[in-house]
Design a protein around this motif. Structure first.
Motif, short mmCIF file in Angstrom:
data_model
loop_
_atom_site.label_atom_id
_atom_site.label_comp_id
_atom_site.label_asym_id
_atom_site.label_seq_id
_atom_site.Cartn_x
_atom_site.Cartn_y
_atom_site.Cartn_z
N ILE A 118 0.84 -1.20 0.00
CA ILE A 118 0.00 0.00 0.00
C ILE A 118 0.88 1.25 0.00
CG2 ILE A 118 -1.60 1.37 1.41
CD1 ILE A 118 -2.85 -1.37 2.26
N SER A 119 1.91 1.24 0.82
CA SER A 119 2.82 2.40 0.90
C SER A 119 3.54 2.63 -0.43
CB SER A 119 3.85 2.20 2.00
OG SER A 119 3.23 2.03 3.24
N LEU A 120 4.09 1.55 -1.00
CA LEU A 120 4.78 1.68 -2.28
C LEU A 120 3.84 2.16 -3.37
CD1 LEU A 120 7.05 -1.50 -2.38
CD2 LEU A 120 7.73 0.83 -1.87
N SER A 121 2.62 1.63 -3.39
CA SER A 121 1.65 2.04 -4.40
C SER A 121 1.28 3.50 -4.25
CB SER A 121 0.38 1.18 -4.32
OG SER A 121 0.68 -0.16 -4.61
N SER A 122 1.14 3.96 -3.02
CA SER A 122 0.81 5.36 -2.78
C SER A 122 1.92 6.28 -3.27
CB SER A 122 0.57 5.60 -1.28
OG SER A 122 -0.50 4.82 -0.82
N VAL A 123 3.15 5.94 -2.96
CA VAL A 123 4.29 6.74 -3.42
C VAL A 123 4.38 6.69 -4.94
CG1 VAL A 123 6.81 7.01 -3.33
CG2 VAL A 123 5.54 6.46 -1.25
N PHE A 143 13.95 12.60 -12.09
CA PHE A 143 14.12 11.51 -11.12
C PHE A 143 12.84 10.71 -10.90
CE2 PHE A 143 12.41 14.62 -8.24
CZ PHE A 143 11.77 13.88 -7.26
N THR A 144 11.65 11.33 -11.10
CA THR A 144 10.41 10.60 -10.80
C THR A 144 10.17 9.45 -11.77
OG1 THR A 144 9.11 12.23 -12.03
CG2 THR A 144 9.21 12.48 -9.63
N ASP A 145 10.68 9.55 -12.99
CA ASP A 145 10.55 8.45 -13.95
C ASP A 145 11.26 7.21 -13.42
OD1 ASP A 145 9.94 7.17 -16.49
OD2 ASP A 145 12.07 7.46 -16.97
N GLU A 146 12.45 7.41 -12.93
CA GLU A 146 13.23 6.29 -12.40
C GLU A 146 12.64 5.77 -11.09
OE1 GLU A 146 17.67 6.42 -11.24
OE2 GLU A 146 17.58 6.23 -13.44
N VAL A 147 12.21 6.66 -10.23
CA VAL A 147 11.59 6.24 -8.96
C VAL A 147 10.36 5.41 -9.25
CG1 VAL A 147 10.38 7.04 -6.89
CG2 VAL A 147 12.47 8.18 -7.60
N ALA A 148 9.52 5.88 -10.19
CA ALA A 148 8.29 5.16 -10.53
C ALA A 148 8.61 3.77 -11.09
CB ALA A 148 7.47 5.96 -11.53
N ARG A 149 9.62 3.69 -11.92
CA ARG A 149 10.01 2.39 -12.51
C ARG A 149 10.45 1.41 -11.42
NH1 ARG A 149 14.58 3.42 -15.86
NH2 ARG A 149 13.27 5.08 -16.62
N PHE A 150 11.28 1.88 -10.50
CA PHE A 150 11.78 1.01 -9.43
C PHE A 150 10.65 0.63 -8.46
CE2 PHE A 150 16.23 3.08 -9.93
CZ PHE A 150 16.42 2.38 -11.10
N LEU A 151 9.78 1.58 -8.15
CA LEU A 151 8.65 1.28 -7.27
C LEU A 151 7.73 0.26 -7.91
CD1 LEU A 151 7.72 4.80 -5.85
CD2 LEU A 151 8.67 2.87 -4.58
N PHE A 152 7.54 0.37 -9.22
CA PHE A 152 6.68 -0.58 -9.93
C PHE A 152 7.25 -2.00 -9.83
CE2 PHE A 152 4.85 -2.56 -13.76
CZ PHE A 152 3.52 -2.39 -13.46
N ILE A 153 8.55 -2.12 -9.95
CA ILE A 153 9.21 -3.43 -9.81
C ILE A 153 8.94 -3.99 -8.42
CG2 ILE A 153 11.47 -4.58 -9.63
CD1 ILE A 153 12.43 -2.55 -11.83
#
Length: 172
Positions: free
Chosen positions: A17-22, A43-53
């Motif tokens: 839930i936390s990762l999805s929210s971020v 930086f948000t493109d990379e953060v989003a990609r890593f969070l999605f993984i």
């Protein structure tokens, strides 16, 4: 074992839930900065990609533990009326899943993570070590193995109870 599973369920669900929210915040900011501010955030493109993984792998482990993972159950539906055969099929599937999770995800993913950490590979925008991103693979595999051990123990307990019940009935 049940206490461990309960704790894992709570931790994994809160983590996902936390990762999805971020992830939602990052993607929203990325869209806003690109189309409203005309200054795309790098930086948000990379953060989003890593969070999605991480969300995908941790979510897969969590859904496996909840027995809500995607399955092709054509064979299981055909033998649904026979509890013993159905349980044996579940045991076989759990054993195959256990082999995959332990060999491919924990062992292979762990080796990938360690090799990447040893080479010092870093992400271009964030500058974090890619081994930390890849750590999602063995960690999710470890959670899957724990859930599968519980399922296998339940399968064995069911088969043992059925054998005990059938031998008791035959003795009467």
């Amino acid at each position: 074992m049940n206490k461990l599973i309960t704790i894992m369920n709570k931790v994994l669900s809160l983590f996902c839930i936390s990762l999805s929210s971020v992830l939602v915040v990052c993607v929203s900011w990325q869209v806003f900065s690109r189309y409203v501010l005309n200054a795309p955030s790098t930086f948000t493109d990379e953060v989003a990609r890593f969070l999605f993984i991480w969300v995908g792998l941790m979510g897969a482990a969590y859904t496996l533990g909840q027995k809500r993972h995607l399955a092709i159950d054509l064979l299981a539906m055909k033998i649904e009326h026979d509890e013993v055969k159905h349980n044996k099929l579940k045991l076989l599937i759990n054993m195959i899943s256990m082999s995959f999770a332990s060999i491919i995800m924990v062992y292979g993913g762990g080796r990938l993570m360690l090799k990447t950490l040893a080479t010092g590979q870093v992400s271009p925008a964030l500058g974090i070590e890619m081994g930390l991103v890849y750590a999602a693979i063995p960690l999710a595999g470890l959670f899957m193995v724990i859930y599968l051990v519980q399922d296998i123990l339940e399968n064995i307990a069911f088969m043992t109870s059925k054998n005990t019940n059938s031998s008791t009935l035959s003795n009467q």
